[in-house]
Structure formats: structure tokens, C-alpha cells
Design a protein around this motif. Structure first.
Motif, PDB file in Angstrom:
ATOM      1  N   VAL A 187      -3.350  -5.679  -2.866  1.00 32.22           N
ATOM      2  CA  VAL A 187      -2.536  -4.776  -2.046  1.00 32.22           C
ATOM      3  C   VAL A 187      -1.221  -5.478  -1.741  1.00 32.22           C
ATOM      4  O   VAL A 187      -1.208  -6.587  -1.192  1.00 32.22           O
ATOM      5  CB  VAL A 187      -3.265  -4.430  -0.720  1.00 32.22           C
ATOM      6  CG1 VAL A 187      -2.403  -3.505   0.137  1.00 32.22           C
ATOM      7  CG2 VAL A 187      -4.628  -3.794  -1.003  1.00 32.22           C
ATOM      8  N   ILE A 188      -0.111  -4.825  -2.068  1.00 31.95           N
ATOM      9  CA  ILE A 188       1.212  -5.407  -1.787  1.00 31.95           C
ATOM     10  C   ILE A 188       1.749  -4.755  -0.515  1.00 31.95           C
ATOM     11  O   ILE A 188       2.034  -3.560  -0.493  1.00 31.95           O
ATOM     12  CB  ILE A 188       2.206  -5.148  -2.943  1.00 31.95           C
ATOM     13  CG1 ILE A 188       1.589  -5.556  -4.282  1.00 31.95           C
ATOM     14  CG2 ILE A 188       3.523  -5.893  -2.695  1.00 31.95           C
ATOM     15  CD1 ILE A 188       2.342  -5.014  -5.483  1.00 31.95           C
ATOM     16  N   GLY A 189       1.862  -5.538   0.545  1.00 38.07           N
ATOM     17  CA  GLY A 189       2.403  -5.024   1.807  1.00 38.07           C
ATOM     18  C   GLY A 189       1.385  -5.139   2.928  1.00 38.07           C
ATOM     19  O   GLY A 189       0.265  -4.626   2.822  1.00 38.07           O
ATOM     20  N   GLY A 190       1.785  -5.817   3.979  1.00 35.82           N
ATOM     21  CA  GLY A 190       0.899  -6.021   5.133  1.00 35.82           C
ATOM     22  C   GLY A 190       1.351  -5.243   6.353  1.00 35.82           C
ATOM     23  O   GLY A 190       1.150  -5.666   7.483  1.00 35.82           O
ATOM     24  N   GLY A 191       1.973  -4.071   6.124  1.00 38.34           N
ATOM     25  CA  GLY A 191       2.213  -3.139   7.226  1.00 38.34           C
ATOM     26  C   GLY A 191       0.923  -2.350   7.453  1.00 38.34           C
ATOM     27  O   GLY A 191      -0.115  -2.611   6.816  1.00 38.34           O
ATOM     28  N   ILE A 192       0.999  -1.346   8.317  1.00 37.19           N
ATOM     29  CA  ILE A 192      -0.222  -0.626   8.680  1.00 37.19           C
ATOM     30  C   ILE A 192      -0.855   0.072   7.459  1.00 37.19           C
ATOM     31  O   ILE A 192      -2.091   0.123   7.346  1.00 37.19           O
ATOM     32  CB  ILE A 192       0.057   0.365   9.843  1.00 37.19           C
ATOM     33  CG1 ILE A 192      -1.224   0.903  10.445  1.00 37.19           C
ATOM     34  CG2 ILE A 192       0.993   1.490   9.420  1.00 37.19           C
ATOM     35  CD1 ILE A 192      -1.973  -0.062  11.280  1.00 37.19           C
ATOM     36  N   LEU A 228      -2.578  -2.744   5.397  1.00 39.32           N
ATOM     37  CA  LEU A 228      -3.723  -3.312   6.131  1.00 39.32           C
ATOM     38  C   LEU A 228      -4.907  -2.342   6.112  1.00 39.32           C
ATOM     39  O   LEU A 228      -6.050  -2.740   5.886  1.00 39.32           O
ATOM     40  CB  LEU A 228      -3.322  -3.623   7.581  1.00 39.32           C
ATOM     41  CG  LEU A 228      -2.272  -4.738   7.755  1.00 39.32           C
ATOM     42  CD1 LEU A 228      -1.803  -4.799   9.209  1.00 39.32           C
ATOM     43  CD2 LEU A 228      -2.828  -6.097   7.329  1.00 39.32           C
ATOM     44  N   ALA A 229      -4.612  -1.071   6.372  1.00 38.07           N
ATOM     45  CA  ALA A 229      -5.704  -0.087   6.398  1.00 38.07           C
ATOM     46  C   ALA A 229      -6.320   0.054   5.002  1.00 38.07           C
ATOM     47  O   ALA A 229      -7.541   0.158   4.850  1.00 38.07           O
ATOM     48  CB  ALA A 229      -5.187   1.264   6.895  1.00 38.07           C
ATOM     49  N   THR A 230      -5.462   0.029   3.976  1.00 36.80           N
ATOM     50  CA  THR A 230      -5.975   0.126   2.602  1.00 36.80           C
ATOM     51  C   THR A 230      -6.877  -1.064   2.288  1.00 36.80           C
ATOM     52  O   THR A 230      -7.980  -0.900   1.747  1.00 36.80           O
ATOM     53  CB  THR A 230      -4.787   0.165   1.611  1.00 36.80           C
ATOM     54  OG1 THR A 230      -4.014   1.344   1.900  1.00 36.80           O
ATOM     55  CG2 THR A 230      -5.240   0.214   0.179  1.00 36.80           C
ATOM     56  N   THR A 237      -5.350  -6.902  15.095  1.00 38.90           N
ATOM     57  CA  THR A 237      -6.807  -6.761  14.983  1.00 38.90           C
ATOM     58  C   THR A 237      -7.221  -6.532  13.530  1.00 38.90           C
ATOM     59  O   THR A 237      -8.206  -7.106  13.060  1.00 38.90           O
ATOM     60  CB  THR A 237      -7.280  -5.585  15.864  1.00 38.90           C
ATOM     61  OG1 THR A 237      -6.854  -5.865  17.197  1.00 38.90           O
ATOM     62  CG2 THR A 237      -8.781  -5.410  15.834  1.00 38.90           C
ATOM     63  N   LEU A 238      -6.456  -5.707  12.826  1.00 41.64           N
ATOM     64  CA  LEU A 238      -6.779  -5.477  11.411  1.00 41.64           C
ATOM     65  C   LEU A 238      -6.640  -6.770  10.617  1.00 41.64           C
ATOM     66  O   LEU A 238      -7.471  -7.080   9.763  1.00 41.64           O
ATOM     67  CB  LEU A 238      -5.867  -4.396  10.832  1.00 41.64           C
ATOM     68  CG  LEU A 238      -6.346  -2.950  11.005  1.00 41.64           C
ATOM     69  CD1 LEU A 238      -5.244  -1.969  10.621  1.00 41.64           C
ATOM     70  CD2 LEU A 238      -7.593  -2.682  10.153  1.00 41.64           C
ATOM     71  N   ILE A 239      -5.600  -7.541  10.914  1.00 46.19           N
ATOM     72  CA  ILE A 239      -5.400  -8.803  10.178  1.00 46.19           C
ATOM     73  C   ILE A 239      -6.600  -9.733  10.431  1.00 46.19           C
ATOM     74  O   ILE A 239      -7.163 -10.310   9.499  1.00 46.19           O
ATOM     75  CB  ILE A 239      -4.061  -9.470  10.587  1.00 46.19           C
ATOM     76  CG1 ILE A 239      -2.892  -8.640  10.041  1.00 46.19           C
ATOM     77  CG2 ILE A 239      -3.984 -10.903  10.072  1.00 46.19           C
ATOM     78  CD1 ILE A 239      -1.512  -9.098  10.493  1.00 46.19           C
ATOM     79  N   ALA A 240      -7.010  -9.836  11.696  1.00 46.08           N
ATOM     80  CA  ALA A 240      -8.162 -10.697  12.011  1.00 46.08           C
ATOM     81  C   ALA A 240      -9.419 -10.149  11.331  1.00 46.08           C
ATOM     82  O   ALA A 240     -10.218 -10.912  10.771  1.00 46.08           O
ATOM     83  CB  ALA A 240      -8.354 -10.774  13.521  1.00 46.08           C
ATOM     84  N   ALA A 264      -2.418   6.107   8.879  1.00 45.95           N
ATOM     85  CA  ALA A 264      -2.851   4.904   8.151  1.00 45.95           C
ATOM     86  C   ALA A 264      -4.341   4.907   7.788  1.00 45.95           C
ATOM     87  O   ALA A 264      -4.689   4.666   6.620  1.00 45.95           O
ATOM     88  CB  ALA A 264      -2.483   3.654   8.936  1.00 45.95           C
ATOM     89  N   PRO A 265      -5.266   5.170   8.729  1.00 41.46           N
ATOM     90  CA  PRO A 265      -6.671   5.121   8.303  1.00 41.46           C
ATOM     91  C   PRO A 265      -6.984   6.118   7.185  1.00 41.46           C
ATOM     92  O   PRO A 265      -7.720   5.788   6.248  1.00 41.46           O
ATOM     93  CB  PRO A 265      -7.447   5.461   9.593  1.00 41.46           C
ATOM     94  CG  PRO A 265      -6.524   5.068  10.699  1.00 41.46           C
ATOM     95  CD  PRO A 265      -5.147   5.369  10.179  1.00 41.46           C
TER      96      PRO A 265
END
Ligand SMILES: Cc1cc2nc3c(=O)[nH]c(=O)nc-3n(C[C@H](O)[C@H](O)[C@H](O)COP(=O)(O)OP(=O)(O)OC[C@H]3O[C@@H](n4cnc5c(N)ncnc54)[C@H](O)[C@@H]3O)c2cc1C
Length: 423
Positions: free
Chosen positions: A13-18, A21-23, A211-214, A394-395
Motif C-alpha cells: 500500500v502506497i500512502g499512510g493517510g487514512i 491505513l484503512a486499506t 490508533t490505526l498505525i499502532a 475510509a473504512p
């Protein structure tokens, strides 16, 4: 979470925006080996952090609508207008504007609205699930959304939108001034009426992102921060790897979720993904003099107001631009001027010393996100272009992308979101 688990694959996955992250989260839940790459650090600034945190099934009218065309045209003469379409003579910008004008019709809105409703309701359920998992990190304030109108004209426009929402089966409450005021007993409101969407909710984006990152780290997702993807390497009809300064990262499925920067990545495989930035600002009062209970939108001023714990965030304005995050103080001042017209308890002194934040909403010309596979490569998917609804959607975006990777039918129709629609 998604029924029977598919055969595990290597998903990049390229990109750590919402959106990314959700993907990554949904793909990891499916048992895939997931790698997420972002050019910034885990706390690096991105559009997904400073936004208004609204989760809004009520937002079923895309940016490309007859109303936006009117506001956009008026803004040519007014740099303080909430939606600003500056005059620019860059071919890419003009093409985007032309595509926007073609999409901004009543019939297109009628087609898009039920699709956006379904996607947003799926996302709302997604947030409920994430909240059950992480109640502290994904706080879901289920207090509805108040659309506050200060003028008869503004109220009429809101009532039109409310009628459309009602026709599509969404819960709507029409409130006169007193009924709206009764819902916010601590607030003075200078309004003529309001529309309330009880199903809308809000959260705290920076907490959700952290929280998603963790959660991803705990789920074993490989996180490559401070790593820029500089290109996609093809092998036949597939993408074989992404290039970074630290070397190539290979995989079996690749997802572009790079927000406003996705267009540059897509160009590498000749996929036209028209995107303009919809630059917006927010500022947050750590200790506001009064705290609303529900999220609100000051409709004529297009300002979102979101209580976040004890803090209060104001977010708004949309200026179509390139990758420029500079802050136009005139537009921030226009927001500060507008707030006391709705909330007379607030005055300019409340906003002295604020630090405005700027974010670039990834806007497609038709106001709909790009979610899905592309014909340009067998194993490439796109998850971007959500404009002012990226946090909210996002979800559902993550869920749909992971369904496609698994070969499952997504639970909502996605044909309008095809990344190939401008190809
Ligand atoms: C003022 C404001 C208020 C808003 N309020 C709301 C709201 O209330 N509700 C709502 O739903 N939406 C809201 N939005 C919109 C929402 O914030 C965006 O739609 C959403 O954050 C976009 O998320 P994203 O993941 O697509 O992009 P981003 O958050 O921009 O993330 C993209 C990421 O990709 C990375 N990236 C890009 N290119 C590369 C590369 N080549 N290599 C490595 N990494 C790369 C970037 O570093 C970045 O971290 C608001 C926006 C603004 C500006």
C-alpha cells in the motif's frame, strides 16, 4: 471479519493517510502480508490529521454539483469565498475544470447520491467496528450533525438537500431555531433554523490515525516510513515492484493511496487520474469558552465545527490549487469573521494566536472517489480522490479494496468509482 479468508498475498500500500491505513488494516485482517509505505514519518503531517473528523452519511451530494458551479463562479471575484476557483491558465487545471463542469449536473448528482449513501453507510458501520476494537483510539461521538442556517436562503438550500436525503431513506430532522437551540443549551445560536442528521457522527482524526498505525504494527504490517515511492516497475501486464531510494519493494498486489500525490504515481503506468487539491484550513481551540455537544456545519460559511474531547476544531474553505500548502491569511480571517455570526459567544479574541493548519483534499473532477482495480495493470488498485469525505469514507474504502484483492464481491456498487473513468 470479511467471511472466508482468501489465500494470503503480498500487498503493498502506497500512502499512510487514512485511505492507505484503512486499506492496510482490512487487507491485514484478511491474512495478507501487508507493507505500507509513506514518504513521511508516522506523525508526519497529511490531510488525514487536521480535518474536521466528521463521519457523514448525510453527505451524498458530490463536490461536482450545480450549487458548487454557482459558488465557484462567484468566487472568481471574491478571494474570501468558502469555495474558491481561481483563474489559472494551466492546461491540466483547465481540463479538470472542464471535466468538473460536465459532471456538475442534476442528473449526475441523482446518479451519485445513492451510491455515496451506500458507501457512507458501509463506512459508518466500519467505524462502529473499529470503535468496538479501540474505544479510546477511535472515539465515535454519535450525536448527529447540525446544519445551521443563518439566512432564509441558506435554510432553503439545506431543506432541498434534506429532501434528497429523505428520498434516499436517510433520517432527517427539520428544526426551527428554538428546537435547534434546545439541543445545544450552552450555546447561543444566531440562526433561522437547522437540519439535523441523527446518523452522522464525529471522531478525532489524529487519534484514529495513531490508533490505526499502532494496530497495523501489532498486526504485523511492515511499515516503511520516510520512504518515498519514486516509481512503479512493470513486468508485462503487472506491477512487479515499487522503486524507493532504499531499493525496490516487490509484491503481488499494489494499492495507490497517495492522496493528492496519487496522480503522479498513476502516470507511471499511463493511468490518467485527474486530481486537484481542494486546499482547506482548520484551527483548534484547546479550551473554548463553550463546547457544543454535536458537530455542526455553519452552512452559508461552509465551516465545520467539531468538538474533540475538550477542544473545538473549526475547519473549512476549499481552494482549488496544486500541491501548495501555503496559508492565505485572508481566507483564515474570513472563517474567523464568520464564526461569531452563528455563535455570538465567540469573538475575534478567542482566535488570537491560533495556528492554522492546511490540508490538500484530493479532488476528482466528478467529486467521486477512485476506488477499484485499473485495466492498466492486472494487480494495481487505487484508493483516493475522496475530496471532503476521505475521513468519513475510509473504512468502506479499505473494505472494498480488500474485497477486490480477495476476489469477493464488494457489498456496495462501485462502478461509479472506477479509476479508469478518465482513461
Ligand atoms: C480542512 C479540511 C477538513 C476536512 N474535514 C473532513 C471531514 O470532516 N470528514 C471527512 O470525511 N473528510 C474531511 N476532509 C477530507 C479528508 O481529510 C481527506 O479526504 C482525507 O484525509 C484524504 O486521505 P488520503 O489518505 O487520501 O490522503 P492523505 O492524508 O493526504 O495521505 C496521503 C499519504 O500518501 C503519502 N504519499 C503520497 N505520495 C507518496 C509517495 N510517492 N511515496 C510515499 N508516500 C506517498 C503522503 O505522504 C501522505 O501521507 C477534510 C479536509 C480538509 C482539508
Amino acid at each position: 471479519m470479511n467471511g472466508r479468508l482468501p489465500a494470503p498475498r503480498q500487498v503493498v500500500v502506497i500512502g499512510g493517510g487514512i485511505a492507505g491505513l484503512a486499506t492496510a488494516w482490512y487487507a491485514a485482517q484478511d491474512g495478507h502480508r501487508v507493507t505500507l509505505i509513506d514518504r513521511g514519518g508516522p506523525e508526519g503531517d497529511r490531510c488525514s490529521l487536521g480535518n474536521a473528523g466528521m463521519i457523514v452519511p448525510s453527505h451524498i451530494v458530490p463536490l461536482a454539483s450545480p450549487g458548487s458551479v454557482k459558488t465557484g463562479l462567484l468566487s472568481l471575484a471574491n478571494p474570501r469565498s468558502p469555495l474558491r476557483v481561481p483563474a489559472r491558465f494551466d492546461p491540466e487545471y483547465l481540463r479538470w475544470c472542464w471535466q468538473f463542469l460536465r459532471a456538475a449536473t442534476a442528473s449526475r448528482v441523482a446518479l451519485a447520491a445513492p451510491a455515496l449513501r451506500d458507501l457512507a453507510l458501509l463506512s459508518r458501520r466500519g467505524y462502529e467496528a473499529l470503535t468496538l476494537l479501540w474505544p479510546q483510539g477511535v472515539p465515535l461521538a454519535e450525536h448527529g450533525l447540525l446544519m445551521l442556517a443563518r439566512t432564509a436562503h441558506g435554510l432553503r438550500e439545506e431543506l432541498d438537500a434534506a429532501k434528497l436525503a429523505q428520498r434516499l431513506g436517510l433520517a432527517v430532522e427539520i428544526l426551527d431555531r428554538d428546537a435547534a437551540a434546545a439541543l445545544e443549551p450552552h450555546l447561543d445560536l444566531t440562526i433561522v433554523g437547522a437540519v439535523r442528521y441523527p446518523l452522522d457522527a464525529h471522531s478525532v482524526p489524529q487519534r484514529v490515525v495513531a490508533t490505526l498505525i499502532a494496530g497495523l504494527a501489532e498486526a504485523g504490517v511492515e511499515l516503511h516510513w520516510n520512504t518515498e515511492v519514486t516509481g512503479l516497475r512493470r513486468s508485462g501486464s503487472r506491477v512487479a515492484a515499487v522503486a524507493t531510494a532504499a531499493g525496490e519493494i516487490g509484491g503481488e498486489e499494489f494499492v495507490i493511496a497517495g492522496g493528492m500525490w496519487s496522480a503522479a504515481l498513476a502516470r507511471d503506468i499511463d493511468l490518467p487520474l485527474p486530481l486537484l487539491s481542494g486546499k482547506g484550513y482548520s484551527f483548534t481551540l484547546a479550551a473554548p469558552r463553550v463546547l457544543p455537544h454535536a458537530g455542526a456545519i455553519l452552512t452559508e460559511a461552509r465551516i465545520a465545527v467539531t468538538p474533540m474531547g475538550k477542544a473545538l476544531r473549526f475547519a473549512g474553505t476549499m481552494e482549488l490549487c496544486g500541491l501548495d500548502r501555503s496559508i492565505d491569511q485572508r481566507r483564515v480571517a474570513a472563517m474567523i469573521d464568520a464564526i461569531p455570526r452563528y455563535y455570538p459567544q465567540f469573538g475575534p479574541a478567542d482566535f488570537a494566536g491560533i495556528t492554522p493548519w492546511a490540508g490538500l483534499r484530493p479532488c476528482s473532477p466528478d467529486g467521486l472517489p477512485y476506488i477499484g482495480r485499473t485495466r492498466r495493470a492486472d494487480n494495481l488498485l487505487v484508493a483516493t480522490g475522496h475530496a471532503m469525505m476521505g475521513f468519513s469514507l475510509a473504512p468502506a474504502t479499505g473494505r472494498v479494496i480488500s474485497d477486490l484483492i480477495a476476489g469477493r464481491e464488494p457489498p456496495v456498487p462501485i462502478n461509479l468509482y472506477s479509476p479508469d473513468r478518465y482513461g
